[in-house]
Design a protein around this motif. Structure first.
Motif, short mmCIF file in Angstrom:
data_model
loop_
_atom_site.label_atom_id
_atom_site.label_comp_id
_atom_site.label_asym_id
_atom_site.label_seq_id
_atom_site.Cartn_x
_atom_site.Cartn_y
_atom_site.Cartn_z
N GLY A 277 -31.03 -19.39 107.65
CA GLY A 277 -30.04 -19.75 106.64
C GLY A 277 -30.69 -20.37 105.42
N TRP A 278 -31.70 -21.19 105.63
CA TRP A 278 -32.41 -21.82 104.51
C TRP A 278 -33.14 -20.76 103.69
N LYS A 279 -33.77 -19.79 104.38
CA LYS A 279 -34.50 -18.72 103.68
C LYS A 279 -33.54 -17.85 102.87
N ARG A 280 -32.35 -17.60 103.43
CA ARG A 280 -31.37 -16.80 102.70
C ARG A 280 -30.89 -17.56 101.47
N ASP A 281 -30.62 -18.84 101.62
CA ASP A 281 -30.18 -19.64 100.48
C ASP A 281 -31.26 -19.67 99.39
N GLU A 282 -32.52 -19.80 99.82
CA GLU A 282 -33.61 -19.82 98.84
C GLU A 282 -33.68 -18.48 98.10
N ALA B 296 -36.30 -11.06 95.33
CA ALA B 296 -35.44 -10.77 96.48
C ALA B 296 -36.24 -10.07 97.57
N SER B 297 -37.12 -9.16 97.19
CA SER B 297 -37.90 -8.42 98.18
C SER B 297 -38.87 -9.32 98.92
N LEU C 280 -36.77 -11.57 101.19
CA LEU C 280 -36.06 -10.83 102.23
C LEU C 280 -37.02 -10.40 103.34
N ARG C 281 -38.27 -10.11 102.98
CA ARG C 281 -39.25 -9.69 103.98
C ARG C 281 -39.45 -10.77 105.05
N ARG C 282 -39.23 -12.03 104.70
CA ARG C 282 -39.38 -13.13 105.67
C ARG C 282 -38.23 -13.15 106.66
N LEU C 283 -37.10 -12.58 106.26
CA LEU C 283 -35.93 -12.54 107.12
C LEU C 283 -35.81 -11.22 107.86
#
Length: 361
Positions: free
Chosen positions: A9-14, A32-33, A36-39
């Motif tokens: 959730g934190w990674k998405r918010d970032e 974004a890319s 997003l790769r981290r998620l």
């Protein structure tokens, strides 16, 4: 599990915070890319802006870890009636994202895309999404995993689908007035740009106007590279897409396949008609259908009571709509509204159709 969910959730918010701060579409795609790769881990990707009126590929485009070539194969398979998860379907679907292996019961070969594009590149799965907001597609993304990698999961598809609206909203905002770099401003080219492609999609001929117009969108075109937004039209043999130059002007790119054994495809590049420019701009400002009607009547010089009679509504309702439009566009008066929407966008598009004559005194 809780820590993992919180971390995601934190990674998405970032990701969304960084996307909101991106200065242009390419920067948006890059940030974004990366996040997003981290998620949702992936091995290759293509991020594309699209024409919101047609859904066709426009500019700019970011390609990651994929060699040149294959564009025609990708978009030919996209037009195949047997293709799985076509972008045109995702644009109207309840969930604007889908993964190939998940959608085919782990039989990606069921889609023409697999044989035409994925397998030759040793790719095993694609997760694609349409970036849409208010029913309009402003971009799309394809994430790829290698053939020896895992399939995209339903949870990963859901996560990407949840990014569709906020990323689309940011893409839409880039069409609003901004500072155009001085080096990007140049006098509009005169004449129609014409390109001729053979049956195999190879460029046969192009005039100077076509090269200049491509360069005005994509930068230096001296190497003869054909942008994807043109190549996709050539692959389809027909279509019409609008693109914005670095100087803020709009072009319309139209393809048509000729009759005959050779089946050449002609692509023409011209300044976009004023009506088309205006249509995109009102979309960018999130104006409703009624607000768009009233804005056009305001631009035509009609008073509040005249607008009310024309539309069959009360003057109070007209004032409320105008107030809402002024707030969305960020201006304080009707005059500023017309100047911002029509002087900054429509006037440049109209300039080539104006004949200026000075008579002798």
């Amino acid at each position: 599990m809780t820590r993992r969910a919180d971390a995601d959730g934190w990674k998405r918010d970032e990701l969304l915070v960084r996307a909101a701060a991106a200065p242009d579409a390419l920067a948006l795609f890059a940030t974004a890319s990366t996040r997003l790769r981290r998620l949702v881990p992936f091995d290759a990707a293509v991020w594309r802006a699209t024409d919101p009126l047609t859904g066709l590929i426009a500019a700019p485009i970011r390609v990651e870890n994929l060699d040149e070539g294959g564009c025609a194969a990708f978009w030919t398979s996209e037009s195949d009636p047997n293709t799985v998860n076509p972008f045109r379907a995702l644009a109207a679907a309840r969930i604007p994202a889908a993964a190939l292996r998940e959608s085919t019961g782990d039989r990606p070969e069921a889609s023409p895309l697999h044989a035409a594009y994925l397998r030759p590149r040793r790719l095993g799965d694609e997760l694609r999404a349409v970036l849409r907001v208010a029913g309009r597609p402003w971009g799309s993304v394809s994430l790829f995993r290698n053939a020896d990698g895992p399939a995209f999961t339903a949870a990963e598809t859901e996560l990407v689908a949840g990014l569709s609206a906020p990323l689309a909203g940011r893409l839409r905002a880039f069409l609003r007035p901004g500072v155009v770099p001085e080096e990007a401003v140049a006098a509009p080219e005169e004449g129609t740009g014409v390109l001729l492609f053979d049956r195999a999609g190879r460029l046969v001929s192009a005039n100077d106007q076509a090269r200049a117009r491509i360069a005005s969108v994509a930068g230096d075109a001296a190497d003869g590279t054909i942008p994807i937004w043109i190549a996709t039209l050539v692959a389809a043999g027909t279509g019409r897409v609008r693109v914005r130059t670095r100087a803020g002007r709009w072009l319309v790119c139209q393809a048509s396949r000729l009759d005959g054994d050779d089946a050449f495809t002609v692509v023409m590049l011209e300044p976009a008609p004023v009506a088309e420019v205006a249509s995109i701009i009102v979309e960018a400002y999130e104006l409703t259908t009624r607000e768009t009607e009233i804005t056009r009547l305001v631009a035509a010089g009609l008073a509040t009571d005249e607008i009310a009679r024309r539309l069959g509504i009360t003057t109070h309702t007209v004032r409320d709509h105008i107030k809402a439009v002024l707030a969305k566009v960020g201006v304080a008066s009707r005059g500023e509204l017309v100047a911002k929407l029509f002087t900054e966008y429509v006037a440049p598009a109209n300039e080539l159709s104006v004949a200026r004559i000075r008579s002798a005194s």
